[in-house]
Design a protein around this motif. Structure first.
Motif, PDB file in Angstrom:
ATOM      1  N   VAL A 148       0.813  -0.804  -0.220  1.00 44.08           N
ATOM      2  CA  VAL A 148      -0.052   0.374  -0.099  1.00 44.08           C
ATOM      3  C   VAL A 148       0.689   1.198  -0.148  1.00 44.08           C
ATOM      4  O   VAL A 148       1.406   1.769   0.765  1.00 44.08           O
ATOM      5  CB  VAL A 148      -1.002  -0.013   1.315  1.00 44.08           C
ATOM      6  CG1 VAL A 148      -1.682   1.116   1.277  1.00 44.08           C
ATOM      7  CG2 VAL A 148      -2.098  -1.284   1.389  1.00 44.08           C
ATOM      8  N   ASP A 149       0.508   1.894  -1.018  1.00 46.52           N
ATOM      9  CA  ASP A 149       1.337   3.438  -1.167  1.00 46.52           C
ATOM     10  C   ASP A 149       0.842   4.838  -1.206  1.00 46.52           C
ATOM     11  O   ASP A 149      -0.416   4.085  -1.676  1.00 46.52           O
ATOM     12  CB  ASP A 149       2.727   3.229  -1.983  1.00 46.52           C
ATOM     13  CG  ASP A 149       2.246   2.463  -3.550  1.00 46.52           C
ATOM     14  OD1 ASP A 149       1.460   3.039  -3.214  1.00 46.52           O
ATOM     15  OD2 ASP A 149       3.570   1.936  -3.759  1.00 46.52           O
ATOM     16  N   ARG A 150       1.079   5.417  -2.081  1.00 45.86           N
ATOM     17  CA  ARG A 150       0.244   6.745  -2.834  1.00 45.86           C
ATOM     18  C   ARG A 150      -0.568   6.230  -3.772  1.00 45.86           C
ATOM     19  O   ARG A 150      -1.424   7.103  -4.366  1.00 45.86           O
ATOM     20  CB  ARG A 150       0.875   8.221  -2.413  1.00 45.86           C
ATOM     21  CG  ARG A 150       1.453   8.834  -0.825  1.00 45.86           C
ATOM     22  CD  ARG A 150       2.377   9.788  -1.602  1.00 45.86           C
ATOM     23  NE  ARG A 150       2.592  10.402  -0.282  1.00 45.86           N
ATOM     24  CZ  ARG A 150       3.044  11.668  -0.411  1.00 45.86           C
ATOM     25  NH1 ARG A 150       3.776  12.316  -1.053  1.00 45.86           N
ATOM     26  NH2 ARG A 150       3.343  11.455   1.056  1.00 45.86           N
ATOM     27  N   SER A 151      -0.260   5.387  -4.462  1.00 42.46           N
ATOM     28  CA  SER A 151      -0.616   5.300  -5.764  1.00 42.46           C
ATOM     29  C   SER A 151      -1.999   3.766  -5.854  1.00 42.46           C
ATOM     30  O   SER A 151      -2.055   3.936  -7.158  1.00 42.46           O
ATOM     31  CB  SER A 151       0.083   4.933  -6.792  1.00 42.46           C
ATOM     32  OG  SER A 151       0.653   3.621  -6.526  1.00 42.46           O
ATOM     33  N   THR A 152      -2.156   3.368  -4.832  1.00 36.75           N
ATOM     34  CA  THR A 152      -2.840   2.763  -4.202  1.00 36.75           C
ATOM     35  C   THR A 152      -3.872   3.011  -4.337  1.00 36.75           C
ATOM     36  O   THR A 152      -4.375   4.064  -3.728  1.00 36.75           O
ATOM     37  CB  THR A 152      -2.558   1.381  -3.476  1.00 36.75           C
ATOM     38  OG1 THR A 152      -2.575   2.313  -1.930  1.00 36.75           O
ATOM     39  CG2 THR A 152      -1.086   0.987  -3.761  1.00 36.75           C
ATOM     40  N   LYS A 153      -5.183   1.851  -5.176  1.00 33.94           N
ATOM     41  CA  LYS A 153      -6.445   2.600  -4.514  1.00 33.94           C
ATOM     42  C   LYS A 153      -7.817   1.234  -5.000  1.00 33.94           C
ATOM     43  O   LYS A 153      -8.060   0.403  -5.378  1.00 33.94           O
ATOM     44  CB  LYS A 153      -7.057   3.015  -6.137  1.00 33.94           C
ATOM     45  CG  LYS A 153      -7.786   3.220  -6.658  1.00 33.94           C
ATOM     46  CD  LYS A 153      -8.445   3.853  -8.418  1.00 33.94           C
ATOM     47  CE  LYS A 153      -9.453   5.091  -8.559  1.00 33.94           C
ATOM     48  NZ  LYS A 153      -9.478   5.131  -9.798  1.00 33.94           N
ATOM     49  N   ASP A 171     -11.432   3.372  -1.293  1.00 32.56           N
ATOM     50  CA  ASP A 171     -11.364   4.531  -2.196  1.00 32.56           C
ATOM     51  C   ASP A 171     -12.377   5.124  -3.460  1.00 32.56           C
ATOM     52  O   ASP A 171     -12.307   5.469  -4.092  1.00 32.56           O
ATOM     53  CB  ASP A 171      -9.645   4.843  -2.679  1.00 32.56           C
ATOM     54  CG  ASP A 171      -8.967   4.379  -2.069  1.00 32.56           C
ATOM     55  OD1 ASP A 171      -8.980   5.541  -0.707  1.00 32.56           O
ATOM     56  OD2 ASP A 171      -8.132   3.936  -2.276  1.00 32.56           O
ATOM     57  N   ASP A 223      -3.640   4.285  -9.005  1.00 38.30           N
ATOM     58  CA  ASP A 223      -4.151   5.551 -10.195  1.00 38.30           C
ATOM     59  C   ASP A 223      -4.265   5.290 -10.920  1.00 38.30           C
ATOM     60  O   ASP A 223      -3.700   5.029 -11.795  1.00 38.30           O
ATOM     61  CB  ASP A 223      -3.452   6.504  -9.138  1.00 38.30           C
ATOM     62  CG  ASP A 223      -4.065   7.130  -7.501  1.00 38.30           C
ATOM     63  OD1 ASP A 223      -4.946   6.589  -7.466  1.00 38.30           O
ATOM     64  OD2 ASP A 223      -2.598   7.627  -6.912  1.00 38.30           O
TER      65      ASP A 223
END
Length: 238
Positions: free
Chosen positions: A56-61, A65, A152
């Motif tokens: 899980v990081d900032r690009s995960t959806k 979300d 994303d």
């Protein structure tokens, strides 16, 4: 391995997307007579397992979300007289995902990872006959299955699992199980209210099931089963 600036295969052009959409539509119509479809209301028991925290990081959806209801869908096909087992089938598919989909319709372009292999953390971009692409990350990979999570830029927010199981001598069951919500408010209109996104998804994964059955070296037995359970957004908040 760092993310590549360009995928290993070029994105499809607008002309090819239009041509691919036509091919997929015709194939989907031909598939409907051999498809057994079931629809029902779901509940909180339909939710998928959470993402591994390390991925899980900032690009995960993730599901959280997304917008609107969750659609829990399962596509299943049985192959008989197969010349490979379930593990062999998954190995073939992981080596080249395009082998299970109609040519000139869908392309799985690797954006992160080693060629001809699949490992947890690898990333792909699914170029589809639609005005969107589907970036995904590998969340799990075992001998009989693999799982993707959306990133994303994807129309959807969710996860999808591909798996195979031996059901007897020369008999292999192949299943695609998807848990998805609209990725944003605009996509909710296309995905839920107009049902376009869901039908594109159904067409793609039904064709993938048929392609997997062919890869076993055997033949399809019976119908391709398409089961959809709709989970209201209120169940996702509880």
């Amino acid at each position: 391995m760092p993310r590549r600036l360009l995928p290993s295969r070029p994105p499809t052009s607008r002309l090819r997307r239009g041509w691919g959409a036509g091919i997929l539509a015709v194939r989907h119509l031909r598939t409907l007579p051999i498809t057994e479809r079931h629809r029902s209301e779901g509940n909180a028991t339909d939710l998928p397992a959470p993402w591994p925290l390390a991925l899980v990081d900032r690009s995960t959806k993730t599901i959280a979300d997304g917008f609107g209801p969750l659609y829990h869908r399962t596509f299943t096909v049985r192959a008989v007289a197969a010349t490979c087992d379930a593990a062999g089938l998954i190995e073939m598919i992981c080596g080249d995902l395009d082998r299970a989909v109609p040519p000139h319709v869908v392309t799985f372009a690797r954006e992160r990872g080693e060629p001809e292999a699949m490992h947890v953390g690898d990333e792909y971009r699914v170029y589809m006959p639609a005005p969107w692409d589907g970036p995904v990350r590998v969340l799990a990979r075992t001998g009989d299955r693999f799982r993707f999570g959306t990133l994303d830029g994807h129309l959807e927010a969710g996860v999808i699992e591909f798996r195979a199981a031996d059901a007897g001598q020369g008999v292999v069951d192949f299943t695609i199980e998807a848990w998805s919500r609209a990725g944003d408010r605009a996509a909710e209109i296309v995905y839920r209210r107009l049902a376009i996104g869901r039908e594109v998804q159904a067409a793609l994964w039904l064709q993938f099931c048929l392609g997997a059955a062919r890869l076993t070296g055997g033949r399809r037995e019976g119908s391709v089963c398409d089961v959809t359970r709709r989970v209201p957004a209120s169940e996702l908040r509880s």
